[in-house]
Scaffold this motif. Sequence first.
Motif, PDB file in Angstrom:
ATOM      1  N   GLY A  67       0.446 -19.371  -4.762  1.00 24.25           N
ATOM      2  CA  GLY A  67       1.578 -20.099  -4.169  1.00 24.25           C
ATOM      3  C   GLY A  67       3.033 -19.118  -4.469  1.00 24.25           C
ATOM      4  N   VAL A  68       2.722 -17.908  -4.909  1.00 29.10           N
ATOM      5  CA  VAL A  68       4.031 -17.142  -5.247  1.00 29.10           C
ATOM      6  C   VAL A  68       4.269 -16.640  -3.737  1.00 29.10           C
ATOM      7  CG1 VAL A  68       5.224 -15.258  -6.130  1.00 29.10           C
ATOM      8  CG2 VAL A  68       3.388 -16.545  -7.268  1.00 29.10           C
ATOM      9  N   PRO A  69       5.659 -16.998  -3.061  1.00 25.99           N
ATOM     10  CA  PRO A  69       5.595 -16.699  -1.795  1.00 25.99           C
ATOM     11  C   PRO A  69       6.189 -15.125  -1.543  1.00 25.99           C
ATOM     12  CG  PRO A  69       7.425 -18.204  -2.501  1.00 25.99           C
ATOM     13  CD  PRO A  69       6.507 -17.741  -3.483  1.00 25.99           C
ATOM     14  N   ASP A  70       7.110 -14.676  -2.404  1.00 24.43           N
ATOM     15  CA  ASP A  70       7.711 -13.355  -2.215  1.00 24.43           C
ATOM     16  C   ASP A  70       6.944 -12.127  -2.977  1.00 24.43           C
ATOM     17  OD1 ASP A  70       9.128 -14.776  -0.400  1.00 24.43           O
ATOM     18  OD2 ASP A  70      10.879 -15.163  -1.570  1.00 24.43           O
ATOM     19  N   LEU A  71       6.381 -11.585  -2.489  1.00 21.00           N
ATOM     20  CA  LEU A  71       5.868 -10.274  -3.208  1.00 21.00           C
ATOM     21  C   LEU A  71       6.155  -9.036  -2.819  1.00 21.00           C
ATOM     22  CD1 LEU A  71       2.129 -11.582  -3.500  1.00 21.00           C
ATOM     23  CD2 LEU A  71       3.690 -11.798  -5.125  1.00 21.00           C
ATOM     24  N   VAL A  72       6.297  -7.824  -3.733  1.00 23.68           N
ATOM     25  CA  VAL A  72       6.843  -6.729  -3.446  1.00 23.68           C
ATOM     26  C   VAL A  72       5.625  -5.762  -3.930  1.00 23.68           C
ATOM     27  CG1 VAL A  72       8.361  -4.795  -3.816  1.00 23.68           C
ATOM     28  CG2 VAL A  72       9.202  -7.162  -3.352  1.00 23.68           C
ATOM     29  N   LEU A  73       5.011  -4.713  -3.375  1.00 21.05           N
ATOM     30  CA  LEU A  73       3.859  -3.926  -3.791  1.00 21.05           C
ATOM     31  C   LEU A  73       4.297  -2.731  -4.438  1.00 21.05           C
ATOM     32  CD1 LEU A  73       1.382  -4.437  -0.899  1.00 21.05           C
ATOM     33  CD2 LEU A  73       1.752  -5.965  -2.902  1.00 21.05           C
ATOM     34  N   ASP A  74       3.701  -2.426  -5.493  1.00 19.83           N
ATOM     35  CA  ASP A  74       3.935  -1.217  -6.153  1.00 19.83           C
ATOM     36  C   ASP A  74       2.721  -0.322  -6.408  1.00 19.83           C
ATOM     37  OD1 ASP A  74       4.815   1.031  -7.582  1.00 19.83           O
ATOM     38  OD2 ASP A  74       4.958  -0.159  -9.628  1.00 19.83           O
ATOM     39  N   PRO A  75       2.562   0.585  -5.447  1.00 23.32           N
ATOM     40  CA  PRO A  75       1.283   1.291  -5.388  1.00 23.32           C
ATOM     41  C   PRO A  75       1.099   2.286  -6.430  1.00 23.32           C
ATOM     42  CG  PRO A  75       2.506   2.049  -3.227  1.00 23.32           C
ATOM     43  CD  PRO A  75       3.308   0.863  -4.171  1.00 23.32           C
ATOM     44  N   GLY A  76       2.344   2.560  -7.247  1.00 27.07           N
ATOM     45  CA  GLY A  76       2.731   3.653  -8.012  1.00 27.07           C
ATOM     46  C   GLY A  76       3.008   4.816  -7.229  1.00 27.07           C
ATOM     47  N   THR A  77       4.240   5.471  -8.120  1.00 26.71           N
ATOM     48  CA  THR A  77       4.870   6.805  -7.381  1.00 26.71           C
ATOM     49  C   THR A  77       4.488   7.875  -8.382  1.00 26.71           C
ATOM     50  OG1 THR A  77       6.710   5.617  -6.321  1.00 26.71           O
ATOM     51  CG2 THR A  77       6.920   7.904  -6.828  1.00 26.71           C
ATOM     52  N   PHE A  78       3.586   8.858  -7.984  1.00 25.27           N
ATOM     53  CA  PHE A  78       3.398   9.957  -8.877  1.00 25.27           C
ATOM     54  C   PHE A  78       3.756  11.337  -8.106  1.00 25.27           C
ATOM     55  CE2 PHE A  78      -0.185   6.892  -8.058  1.00 25.27           C
ATOM     56  CZ  PHE A  78      -0.123   6.269  -9.328  1.00 25.27           C
ATOM     57  N   LEU A  79       4.300  12.078  -8.877  1.00 25.42           N
ATOM     58  CA  LEU A  79       5.173  13.200  -8.350  1.00 25.42           C
ATOM     59  C   LEU A  79       4.002  14.742  -8.811  1.00 25.42           C
ATOM     60  CD1 LEU A  79       8.757  12.278  -9.084  1.00 25.42           C
ATOM     61  CD2 LEU A  79       7.517  11.883  -6.931  1.00 25.42           C
ATOM     62  N   GLU A  80       4.647  15.731  -9.003  1.00 27.44           N
ATOM     63  CA  GLU A  80       4.176  16.903  -9.125  1.00 27.44           C
ATOM     64  C   GLU A  80       2.679  17.185  -8.430  1.00 27.44           C
ATOM     65  OE1 GLU A  80       4.240  17.611 -13.365  1.00 27.44           O
ATOM     66  OE2 GLU A  80       4.828  15.403 -13.261  1.00 27.44           O
ATOM     67  N   GLU A  81       1.590  17.446  -9.031  1.00 28.30           N
ATOM     68  CA  GLU A  81       0.462  17.811  -8.358  1.00 28.30           C
ATOM     69  C   GLU A  81      -0.309  16.513  -7.542  1.00 28.30           C
ATOM     70  OE1 GLU A  81       0.733  17.593 -11.730  1.00 28.30           O
ATOM     71  OE2 GLU A  81      -1.334  17.582 -12.746  1.00 28.30           O
ATOM     72  N   ASP A  82       0.286  15.440  -8.046  1.00 21.08           N
ATOM     73  CA  ASP A  82      -0.084  13.927  -7.404  1.00 21.08           C
ATOM     74  C   ASP A  82       0.629  13.471  -6.101  1.00 21.08           C
ATOM     75  OD1 ASP A  82      -2.370  13.702  -9.164  1.00 21.08           O
ATOM     76  OD2 ASP A  82      -1.313  13.101 -10.785  1.00 21.08           O
ATOM     77  N   ILE A  83       1.782  14.241  -5.965  1.00 17.69           N
ATOM     78  CA  ILE A  83       2.345  13.724  -4.904  1.00 17.69           C
ATOM     79  C   ILE A  83       1.581  13.225  -3.428  1.00 17.69           C
ATOM     80  CG2 ILE A  83       3.138  15.884  -4.085  1.00 17.69           C
ATOM     81  CD1 ILE A  83       5.272  12.887  -3.680  1.00 17.69           C
ATOM     82  N   ALA A  84       0.449  13.977  -3.200  1.00 14.18           N
ATOM     83  CA  ALA A  84      -0.285  13.749  -1.957  1.00 14.18           C
ATOM     84  C   ALA A  84      -0.732  12.564  -2.096  1.00 14.18           C
ATOM     85  CB  ALA A  84      -1.234  14.893  -1.936  1.00 14.18           C
ATOM     86  N   ILE A  85      -1.276  11.952  -3.252  1.00 10.33           N
ATOM     87  CA  ILE A  85      -1.987  10.594  -3.438  1.00 10.33           C
ATOM     88  C   ILE A  85      -0.824   9.561  -3.171  1.00 10.33           C
ATOM     89  CG2 ILE A  85      -2.758   8.978  -5.213  1.00 10.33           C
ATOM     90  CD1 ILE A  85      -3.977  11.517  -6.694  1.00 10.33           C
ATOM     91  N   THR A  86       0.280  10.001  -3.680  1.00  8.22           N
ATOM     92  CA  THR A  86       1.368   8.878  -3.494  1.00  8.22           C
ATOM     93  C   THR A  86       1.746   8.753  -1.862  1.00  8.22           C
ATOM     94  OG1 THR A  86       2.361   9.556  -5.461  1.00  8.22           O
ATOM     95  CG2 THR A  86       3.915   8.426  -4.177  1.00  8.22           C
ATOM     96  N   ILE A  87       2.132   9.634  -1.217  1.00  2.00           N
ATOM     97  CA  ILE A  87       2.322   9.870   0.010  1.00  2.00           C
ATOM     98  C   ILE A  87       1.123   8.955   0.902  1.00  2.00           C
ATOM     99  CG2 ILE A  87       2.698  10.946   2.211  1.00  2.00           C
ATOM    100  CD1 ILE A  87       3.956  13.163   0.186  1.00  2.00           C
TER     101      ILE A  87
END
Lengths: 416, 479
Positions: B244-264
Amino acid sequence: MSEETRKEGIIPGLPVTLESRLLSLLKGTDKVILEGVELELGELELFLPLNLNGPQVLHQSVEKALPQKERHFPDSLVDMQFLPVQEKYPGRVREVLLGATAKNGGTRSHSVTIGGSTSTALSSLANPYSNPPLISLDVFDMHVPLPRALRANIEDVMDDPGEWAKRNVEKFGADLVTIHLMSTDPLISDTSPRSASETVECILSAVKVPVIVGGCGDPKKDALVFSEIAEMASGERLLFNSVTLEMAEARTLEPLIEKVKEHEHTVLGFTGLDLNRAKELNRRLYDSLSPDQIVMDLTTVALGYGLEYSFTIHERARLLALIGDTELQHPTISASTNAWSAREAWMKMDPLYGDTAIRGPLWETVNVCTLLLAGVDLFLMMHPAAISTVREIVNSYKQGISKVPAHIYDWTGMKT
Amino acid sequence: MSSTQVKRKKVRGVHEVSPIDVYRLLPGTNCGECGEANCMAYAARLVNGEYTLENCPPLNEENNKKLRISLGELTAPPVREISFGDARSSIKIGGKHVLFRHEFTYHNPVPIAIDVEDSLSGEEIVKRVNSIENFLYNYIGREMRLDAIAIRDTTGEPERFANAVRIAREHSDKPLILCTYNPKVMEKAISLIPDSRPLLYAATTENWKEMAEIALNFSSPLVVSSPGDMGKLLSLATTLEASGVPDLVLDPGTFLEEDIAITISNFTALRTSVFRDGSQNIGYPLLGTPITAWAGEDLSPEVSAWREAWAAPVLMSRYTDLLIMHSLEGWALLPALLWRFNLYTDPRKPVAVDAGIRPVGSPGKGSPVFITTNYALTFFTVESDVKSAEIDCYLLVVDTGGLSVESAVAGRYLNPSSIAEAINGFCLSDLVDHRKIIIPGLAARISGDTEEVTGWEVLVGPKDSSGIPLFLRNRWNNS
């Protein structure tokens, strides 16, 4: 909801007037029967006055009024799998081979290929690059006023295009070198085609990477200069930067592309942020050239000065190409050094905004990064810091088969 | 798979809705209160994104509530719009109708929140909050500002965190993001500001029940965080939705450097699924955290700020709806602030000013005339340069379709005939008694032809308008 508010029967957020009227009406009643009212699930809140305090506050009141025991939480996490949509496109961007080795009639140590995309750029680790984007570094054939941050790395070789080209390859790892024959501009030095051709010869012997030849932008002069060079460097598979519709108007395009065809080079078609013109130019080029000899420059504008137009036109061009517009199925390049025309890149600003030594390369970096996402295949760059950042992103994507990050840092609890 | 999963129909953006469908649900008063001649015209402009439901007054009347709800459903964005903050100041995030900018327009420009860590002294917190509050960059006549404050729990002490939140609240109206994984810490802090509707960061696989409870008790939106694991992210979102929580925001994680491709790749996959599939319940705003650049290994502040500075525009371009950053260095924030403004403009309309003649200062018959384009940035830059140099002159603004000088010359929008048209159309010869115009240095190529076509003498000005004062000293005052 606190015990106190519940006792008082006050619903926080409701205007006092209405609330007290309701309460006085309901005084002494423990049941209310609604007659002749059809109530659909989800319409319940219509009973309460919207627009008085705004829906949000009202919503808040309803939530607060719910006794906690009426909440139903699942016992445990619902088990779900995320299945990304695998987009498949019918079209494919053509591959263009730049530079020819001895085996293929040139003198380059290797050739490079750009293009070949079958999906939107960097969209999924499941779609690795057909050919990763490449970087070409600039060399000018004359003294040009460059911002300090750019000059610092090349100051000692600026009067020697050959040495400058070597520096670009050996020190900064350029995949290609672009020689800009600016001095040929009739408004500058009007250097002769012969002399420009000698400069290109000098670059070709100084470095063994594929070479891009840049003109001055004058449709008549560029055609003369490029024709001379095409003949001199026959078979090298140079990329001529650029051919335009203005050349077609000046009637210099056809003779030039005949030369390009005869001596087996490639061309960069330049148009100003207009896909219809880009397609029109390509159609003219198809008359003589094979489509795999054509690269597109759709125009790169600096961040803050219209980069969004460049970003959007590249996204559109790539999508149309993937959907099947054959006239746009060509690799693209971006003259990302245009970033330096932004004032934020070179002008002294309040100390809060830092030195141009960092703002400048950052501007170039952001220009490249955004167009990398839009699908550009080859970048003309200059600053080492920008180059290494862009390499980091491209390498990450090249090696990104793993879907699990190497490091997960907790930024929430860190101390800075 | 659990039965609690909600089945959804494929969503479509408002731009895919037919004006007829909208028209059928309008009150049909043809009252003209929206400014249009009739309801059909309003419907057409609504699906074009030019109007919202608020623009139709009859629709907001009590007896049209049913229509309004149906219209709301019909025109709802596939990525939900969620707000946080209170009456003093609130922020809308998400509300995206399309995947690509050229398809429509991106709505709700990405707010930038700057962090404040709770281990700082009270004085330091006030100082940082004030810096966030006062940050301002002027760009083409608009003020670029920071939007929110993210308070971070770095000690695990509820008192300490609550105190930081209280101080921030006292010194700023900007909406807050409360960042802690500890429900006790969260509850203590939010109890201090019960009506502020801060964004709560974050529910994880460990704490989701307690966090859901807090989110519901204080009717605040909740971030769901599952760095790097999209399956878990979806599980959490689905579970919280079922709770019943109506308002959600998603954080898939932000990774930089060698993992930036995973983030994008993750951000792109999440957003693409909303528009191409729609069956999975992920139509929520996405949170990006360039602040990650400061976590982990020890780096120099310049390197961290550099990473943050380029990562922010990259995330914005790839579907992030809200950013948390750390750096307050102007240079590190500028790209994000400018790119945000640019990316969220209507791609169908260039940012343009009207063509015409603009006097600057008190020009007379002998004053210089500068040719410029009607791209807003070009115009405002030139105008501010001549103004600050106290030059009396005329700016002849040529209609270049809203393109800058360089692009307008390349695309032939700034050409001898468009200049001639402006000179004649705006009757320049009535204002000055000389016959000279000064064109931008970047348009040098067209100077000869322009003289021929216009019959006016053409002087080639500097490439950048900051060079105008020097140019006038050397070329105008001596001529």
